[in-house]
Write a protein that holds these residues in place. Structure first.
Motif, PDB file in Angstrom:
ATOM      1  N   TYR A   6      -8.419  -8.026   6.019  1.00 31.63           N
ATOM      2  CA  TYR A   6      -7.776  -6.969   5.251  1.00 31.63           C
ATOM      3  C   TYR A   6      -8.463  -5.638   5.535  1.00 31.63           C
ATOM      4  O   TYR A   6      -9.663  -5.576   5.803  1.00 31.63           O
ATOM      5  N   ASP A  74     -13.385  -4.069   7.837  1.00 31.82           N
ATOM      6  CA  ASP A  74     -12.543  -5.236   7.554  1.00 31.82           C
ATOM      7  C   ASP A  74     -13.247  -6.118   6.521  1.00 31.82           C
ATOM      8  O   ASP A  74     -14.483  -6.188   6.482  1.00 31.82           O
ATOM      9  N   TRP A  76     -12.641 -10.135   4.474  1.00 26.29           N
ATOM     10  CA  TRP A  76     -11.824 -11.361   4.417  1.00 26.29           C
ATOM     11  C   TRP A  76     -12.588 -12.412   3.619  1.00 26.29           C
ATOM     12  O   TRP A  76     -13.743 -12.216   3.224  1.00 26.29           O
ATOM     13  N   ALA A 144      -4.881  -6.311  -4.316  1.00 24.03           N
ATOM     14  CA  ALA A 144      -5.968  -6.814  -3.481  1.00 24.03           C
ATOM     15  C   ALA A 144      -7.211  -7.085  -4.313  1.00 24.03           C
ATOM     16  O   ALA A 144      -7.929  -8.071  -4.088  1.00 24.03           O
TER      17      ALA A 144
END
Length: 503
Positions: A6, A74, A76, A144
């Protein structure tokens, strides 16, 4: 199969740039304003305005850095961990096990709210720095952020009932379990405290923000003195004085009122809609109008509870409540649970949150043996200052003699405030610097107990007792000073022997 990764929202670049610029305000005032207008007309333009050029370069650099963080960050979820990787030339990886995450703190700034975003700070049991969180997601969607919470809940469920396959041909079963957890959490949320409009106005009007604003104004004026036409101002002032000192006094008073109103507005906006909720075993604190903040405090990390009353607020029956937390860093170590409320309103919610603590007033006071120690050394230091001021600033320095009765009275006030209570499983200490502090702590939360005596203490058989508890990466050390030696020894005996043997 690799895990889905993400990205942060693109507003991250703007937020990081603004954050860096905010930290550069003081250097900007000193560097750009003070030096940027001093150039001589005979010099090249790039020499005259070198500080402005430097600031422009820094501005572009911070914007580029913000874009790099957005593009090259990033995160995750993998193997029960929150994983992050960032950096352009040097790639940094950080893996945080879900079972180490103590809380997620949310902030909605003015750049986040139009896009329905939040900034998420990940707090762990032992963060790497005393100032920063373990990790920070500058700007992600609320969905999120909720997904991160669900992953943490899923990991905790795995610890309790064992591994559950993540991959299903039909994942409805897994989603159903997550929904049950969320519904259970919503049902367990209970409001504990909210600030009334009167409390909020009292907090805003008695806050110390006026000192910060005045000091900032003084620094700013001192840096731009060369571009202010003081000669013209003083000339105008000389003619203006003819209208009378009274008018000038009124203008000065209006200036202070304006600064005070600005301080009131800042405090009001920062603490607007302040609420404390209990979600299972966590305290959730929300506040703010322009910038909404949400802080989570695990109850099992709270080390002590302090009721703080400054003299002015105490006069009107107001107090604030501060928690020391072992799991937080920075602001998360010393948390204002109740910024301000009537003293009689805070005991009931505190008793509900911490049923193992007795929030009664301490009953043991000090005898007169250590009374003189509360003011003797302070008077000695004050006399040195008075002597210096009287000699170098005579005759006006003699006005410093007025400090002597003030210092003596403060010492007596501190002596009369000091008190304590020793219960089988709890210690209560009350003391005063200027504000009155009443600290409640469970025995099993105390890291260490100290009894200190200097030469003069030993002669009078008095001592100072300090109880150290963990507060973030540091220690909170409430103390009762100058108590009789035999009373101090009771603290050591109480702390040395197990509670069970005393019951």
């Amino acid at each position: 199969m690799s895990e889905q990764r993400y990205k942060l929202h693109w507003i991250t670049a703007v937020v990081e740039t603004v954050k860096t610029l905010k930290d550069m305000i003081a250097p900007f005032v000193i560097l750009v304003v003070a030096n940027g207008f001093k150039g001589e007309s005979t010099q090249p333009w790039f020499v005259q305005y070198w500080s402005l050029i430097l600031f422009g370069i820094l501005l572009v650099s911070t914007l580029v850095a913000g874009i790099v963080k957005w593009r090259r960050f990033d995160y995750w979820f993998e193997d029960q961990e929150l994983r992050m990787v960032s950096g352009l030339f040097v790639r940094k990886k950080r893996y945080i096990p879900f079972d180490r995450i103590q809380s997620l703190d949310y902030t909605e700034g003015i750049f986040h709210r139009p896009f329905n975003l939040v900034k998420v700070k990940v707090e762990t049991a032992g963060s790497a720095s005393g100032k920063d969180a373990e990790a920070e997601l500058t700007a992600i969607t609320k969905d999120a952020a909720e997904q991160i919470e669900q992953e943490i809940q899923r990991a905790k469920r795995v610890q309790i009932i064992g591994p559950v396959p993540r991959r299903y041909e039909n994942e409805e079963l897994l989603l159903h379990g997550d929904r049950e957890i969320m519904q259970e959490t919503e049902r367990s949320v209970r409001a504990v405290f909210s600030m009334t409009t009167g409390d909020l106005l009292m907090l805003a009007t008695t806050s110390g923000g006026i000192g910060v604003i005045l000091s900032g104004a003084v620094v700013f004026l001192s840096q731009i003195e060369e571009i202010i036409p003081f000669d013209w101002l003083f000339g105008e002032l000389e003619s203006f004085v003819r209208f009378g000192v009274f008018v000038i006094g009124i203008l000065i008073l209006l200036g202070f009122i304006l600064v005070w109103l600005l301080s009131v507005a800042m405090t009001f906006l920062a603490n607007y809609d302040f609420k404390v909720k209990l979600e299972k075993d966590d305290l959730v604190i929300t506040r703010g109008l322009l910038e909404k903040k949400r802080v989570t405090v695990p109850l099992n990390r709270v080390q002590n509870v302090s009721i703080v009353e400054n003299p002015f607020r105490q006069l009107f029956g107001y107090a604030s409540v501060v928690l020391s937390s072992a799991g937080g860093v920075g602001e998360g170590a010393r948390i204002k649970l109740f910024p301000l409320a009537k003293r009689d309103r805070i005991i009931e919610p505190l008793q509900e949150l911490f049923p193992n603590l007795d929030f009664g007033e301490p009953t043991e006071v000090l005898d007169a043996r250590g009374k003189r120690f509360y003011y003797r050394f302070k008077l000695f230091l004050t006399l040195v200052l008075v002597a210096a001021a009287s000699y170098f600033l005579f005759p006006y320095g003699l006005l410093s003699l007025l400090l002597l009765p003030f210092v003596w009275g403060l010492g007596l006030w501190q002596y009369k405030t000091a008190a304590y209570s020793i219960l089988p499983k709890q210690l209560t200490m009350r003391f005063r610097s200027i504000s009155r502090h009443t600290v409640f702590m469970e025995k099993n939360r105390i890291q260490s107990m100290e009894v200190d005596q200097n030469y003069f203490h030993r002669r009078r058989k008095v001592a100072t007792v300090t109880a150290n508890v963990k507060s973030g990466m540091t220690v909170d050390a409430p103390a009762v000073r100058h108590m009789p030696q035999e009373q101090a020894e009771q603290f050591l005996l109480w702390y040395e022997y197990p509670t069970e043997s005393k019951e």
